[in-house]
Write an enzyme that holds these catalytic residues in place. Sequence first.
Site, short mmCIF file in Angstrom:
data_model
loop_
_atom_site.label_atom_id
_atom_site.label_comp_id
_atom_site.label_asym_id
_atom_site.label_seq_id
_atom_site.Cartn_x
_atom_site.Cartn_y
_atom_site.Cartn_z
N ASP A 28 -2.20 -4.53 2.16
CA ASP A 28 -3.53 -4.24 1.61
C ASP A 28 -4.57 -5.26 2.08
OD1 ASP A 28 -5.08 -2.73 -0.42
OD2 ASP A 28 -5.20 -4.68 -1.41
N GLU A 63 -4.21 -2.83 6.34
CA GLU A 63 -5.41 -2.04 6.01
C GLU A 63 -6.63 -2.75 6.58
OE1 GLU A 63 -7.94 -0.47 2.15
OE2 GLU A 63 -6.94 -2.40 2.08
#
Length: 615
Positions: A331, A360
């Site tokens: 993330d 990400e």
Amino acid sequence: MKKLLFILSSFCLCAGVLAQLPDLDRVQPGNWWVGMKNPKLQIMVHGNKIAERNVSLAYAGVKLVKVNKVENPNYLFLDIEITATAKPGTFPIEFTSAGKKSVSYNYELSSKNRSAGRVQGVTSKDLIYLIMPDRFSNGDVSNDKVNGMREMTLNRDSMYDRHGGDIQGIIDHLDYLKDLGITTVWCTPEIENDMPHASYHGYAVTDHYKIDPRYGTNELFKTYVEKCHAMGLKVIKDAVHNHIGSYHWTMLDPPMKDWVHQWSKFTQTTYKEQTVMDPYASAADKKLMLDGWFVRSMPDMNESNPYVQNFLTQNLIWWVEYAGVDGLRLDTYPYNDPAYMAQWAKDMKTEFPHLSIFGETLVGSVINQAFFTEGNTVSRGFDTHLPGITDTQVKDGIYEALNGKKGWASGVNRLYNTLANDFVYKDPSRNVIFMDNHDMSRYYSLVDEDINKFKSGLIMLFTTRGIPQIYYGTEILMKNLSNPDGLVRLDFQGGWKGDKSNKFTAEGRTDSENVAFNFVKKLANYRKNNAVLQTGKLMQYVPQDGVYVYFRYNEKKTVMVVVNSNEKEEKIDAKRFSERMNGFATAIDVISGVTTNISGLAIAPKTTEVFELKK
Ligand code: CA
């Protein structure tokens, strides 16, 4: 001074915790394995004034190298070495102190699980399906509310409350995903988020070693991975290094002042990734980007602290070895400490050479994306060792091809130009390509709920280079703009007993939903059964007058994709594409099965078609 006051107050908050803290509260990681590439392990121990105790262990092949004391006496960090001679087994770690009752922890070392099919890696052969576990299916109503958790509201009418979806619900629908042509399941984080409000999304972790009890147990998670593998499906685990939830157990009694980045008052990240790569960036701007908190309820981990580094890295090694997952999605990648992230990726690959990792990166250009990938041609002074990223640029290119106006750099040219920049990557086929996710407006809404555009974009997504990912519900035309984001996180109808309709079945879907479902299924299964779309080479031609043509090809097959962005039918001149079309006589439309002579190819207005060429 202000900073000191903040730190003191955060310690004071814990006075209540200290009073009731057991002599031995937690040991993390709670078990480990023999035969790991890295013989070193740092065990974090939490307990009432545990640092005042002596530590001892006796087990053949295991050495207690160092006992580290930190600012908070409720913590010890034990440096252990598990040598090559250590055998699987259990041994007590004793914590003793004159005049106090001894406490001990039975530490287990297991053999590595070498079963076939674990940690396979996720590649361009795969198609990823992204699920929010709370919103997909409720397979176990007994875990909907769990006593003792901070959020006890179960309310499907609220976008922010828990809805009851869980891991069992996903297991119950693996056959649906398999039938659809999915090969890989990625869920937003399943680990504990014991936060007081809106804890369903999973990005505010409160215990790194525990599946949220509302989703299931660690054992159930492992079972889920095993069931996926048995069905030929792979699993991606979503991981967050950058931040934790403000109710993370280490925030309630922090080990040390700099466990997370401290600011005199709440300071948010600037979300400005350019400061990480800008040769002219100020140190202050860079610090704000990297050390500012993502949001108020998510403290920013201090990843330059070696204890934090060990804690995060060991945790993911633990999960991969424990459950056998195939890939990790990291993330908020650009917000993390760059040097630590590079070392982390390297450490993961050392233990698990086949493990896939993608970060990400919702960033502004191809170069900004490539900056974060391993082995790229962008000079940054060190290698990130990060194989793949989320490819926002290909997404924007496909949207522009669908919605944009014809032009030198717009319309289909945008997608063409984006892919032409692939020379900056070491291996662009490892980028995850997508049209939407849990943080974005839904694809069907962004193509004006136009089924022709819907099909066109998915053809591009499934046939260009990279690892395609779709978001749950795309196949049944779930829609909405992400304002607020809860609107793109609605329940999958049929996932709950008593739902008005069951979209997991053809009978429960409307006619248009079945058209979409059958289209995705056809295309996904074609991709799954044809290596040419997974690993074949890509050749693209300069778009001419709103028509974009590209090919995927290998020794056995050639697939041709034609994007006609115009309002009129377009005839295809096979001579222009002779490099790839020579020797072929006919083209089979992959979706309809209709065969056409390649001299007579014509593409309907505003349509994308995918053909397999035949001799
Ligand atoms: Ca449930």
